[in-house]
Design a protein around this motif. Structure first.
Motif, short mmCIF file in Angstrom:
data_model
loop_
_atom_site.label_atom_id
_atom_site.label_comp_id
_atom_site.label_asym_id
_atom_site.label_seq_id
_atom_site.Cartn_x
_atom_site.Cartn_y
_atom_site.Cartn_z
N PRO A 57 0.89 -1.26 0.26
CA PRO A 57 0.05 0.02 0.01
C PRO A 57 0.78 1.18 -0.06
O PRO A 57 0.35 2.20 -0.59
CB PRO A 57 -0.90 -0.06 1.33
CG PRO A 57 -1.08 -1.69 1.57
CD PRO A 57 0.47 -1.91 0.99
N LEU B 274 1.20 4.22 -2.82
CA LEU B 274 1.22 5.88 -2.81
C LEU B 274 2.45 6.60 -3.36
O LEU B 274 2.35 7.74 -3.89
CB LEU B 274 1.26 6.22 -1.19
CG LEU B 274 -0.28 5.87 -0.29
CD1 LEU B 274 0.14 5.91 1.10
CD2 LEU B 274 -1.34 6.49 -0.90
N LEU C 167 -4.89 -1.36 6.26
CA LEU C 167 -4.21 -1.58 5.03
C LEU C 167 -5.16 -2.31 3.84
O LEU C 167 -5.26 -1.83 2.65
CB LEU C 167 -2.95 -2.39 4.93
CG LEU C 167 -1.95 -1.91 5.86
CD1 LEU C 167 -0.63 -2.84 5.82
CD2 LEU C 167 -1.49 -0.45 5.63
N PHE D 202 -7.68 0.13 2.58
CA PHE D 202 -6.74 1.20 1.46
C PHE D 202 -7.06 0.14 0.16
O PHE D 202 -7.17 0.83 -0.91
CB PHE D 202 -5.46 1.49 1.96
CG PHE D 202 -4.73 2.16 0.96
CD1 PHE D 202 -4.71 3.40 0.71
CD2 PHE D 202 -4.06 1.30 0.23
CE1 PHE D 202 -4.01 4.05 -0.34
CE2 PHE D 202 -3.09 1.79 -1.03
CZ PHE D 202 -3.06 3.34 -1.19
N ASN E 143 -10.44 0.24 -1.51
CA ASN E 143 -10.56 1.37 -2.15
C ASN E 143 -9.67 1.69 -3.53
O ASN E 143 -10.51 2.07 -4.37
CB ASN E 143 -10.15 2.51 -1.11
CG ASN E 143 -10.59 4.11 -1.75
OD1 ASN E 143 -11.77 4.09 -2.05
ND2 ASN E 143 -9.73 4.81 -1.83
N GLU E 144 -8.70 0.98 -3.62
CA GLU E 144 -7.86 1.21 -4.89
C GLU E 144 -8.54 0.39 -5.88
O GLU E 144 -8.55 0.52 -7.08
CB GLU E 144 -6.40 0.42 -4.48
CG GLU E 144 -5.51 1.63 -3.85
CD GLU E 144 -5.32 2.91 -4.58
OE1 GLU E 144 -4.91 2.83 -5.66
OE2 GLU E 144 -5.48 3.94 -4.01
#
Length: 272
Positions: free
Chosen positions: A33, A37, A258, A261, A264-265
């Motif tokens: 993750p 970013l 994590l 996240f 969401n990706e």
């Protein structure tokens, strides 16, 4: 890369190395993750970012596990016969999964699959359940088959395989501290085979940035490894002193964050 990106990767590398030594994991799933970013910040193509993050995280396991292996080997905790028996299947599975299946998966599905794996891992950490020993280790064919399955699955999620191999070894009556240490030894062949598969399967991809060997982004590997190789032996040493069960629960909560996240990706990649 900017200084902030470098520092983030170095910090994550230190944490991943410590956990690799402490819990017998490769640490790749923690890195993914954060690398996403960093890669987004650098403007890499969205079609390869998740693939690059997973492949780069797996490449770092080569170095992290080497450091952890040496620390465990000094205490004679690794069952090298078992490592030798499982490694051929893991190498085959890692090569196939890393080259053929990994390249074929779209970013949306890869993100979703990775998020599911993190949720599974976090539940294991929170419950800290150890399967009861039910049998002896299988014969050569059984070990090869299990190794192949583990290699394929680990290459798809960029993990060293400890969350599959440790429960399996405990179920086969391998002593807990030996199972944990041996999982470090098994992480190296999986990481080596999968990394080769990642590079071979994506060689010449026009969407990859400079500094890449296939999906593996070398500058990120360097930033992570320069710290993780020092923190992995520390984690292995602390494993004999700390309340690992309590640490697993804290780690499990972090993995849930994590996973959110990554889901969401995946949602963004699917276009929802």
């Amino acid at each position: 890369m900017s200084l902030s990106d470098i520092l983030m990767l170095m910090l994550c590398g230190g944490i991943a190395g410590f956990l690799a030594g402490l819990l017998g994991i490769g640490g790749g799933m923690i890195l993914v993750p954060f690398m996403i970013l960093v890669f987004n910040h650098q403007g890499f193509s969205q079609t390869v970012i998740v693939h690059m993050a997973i492949a780069t995280g797996m490449a770092t396991i080569l170095f992290t596990t080497t450091s952890a292996i040496w620390a465990h080997h000094k205490h004679s905790s690794i069952d090298w016969k078992l490592v030798a028996s499982l490694s051929p299947g893991m190498v085959l599975g890692g090569l196939v999964g890393g080259s053929e299946l990994f390249e074929a998966l779209k970013t949306s599905w890869l993100s979703f699959f990775f998020a599911l794996f993190i949720v599974y891992t976090s539940i294991q950490m929170l419950l800290n359940k150890k399967p009861k020993g039910g049998r002896d280790l299988p014969g050569p064919i059984g070990l090869f088959s299990f190794g192949t399955f583990t290699g394929v699955l680990a290459s798809l999620v960029g993990a060293g395989g400890a969350f599959i191999t440790v429960p399996f070894m405990l179920w086969c009556n391998v002593k807990p501290h030996v199972a944990m240490a041996t999982s470090s030894g098994l992480g190296f062949p999986i990481a080596a085979a999968a990394t080769i598969g990642y590079m071979y399967g994506s060689w010449g991809n026009p969407n990859l940035p400079a500094g890449s060997l296939g999906f593996v982004y070398l500058p990120a590997v360097a930033c992570i490894v320069v710290v993780s190789v020092f923190t992995a032996p520390w984690g292995a040493k602390m494993a004999r002193k700390l309340d690992v069960a309590q640490l697993k629960r804290v780690f499990g909560i972090m993995l849930f964050l994590l996973a959110a996240f990554m889901f969401n990706e995946s949602r963004k990649a699917f276009g929802f």
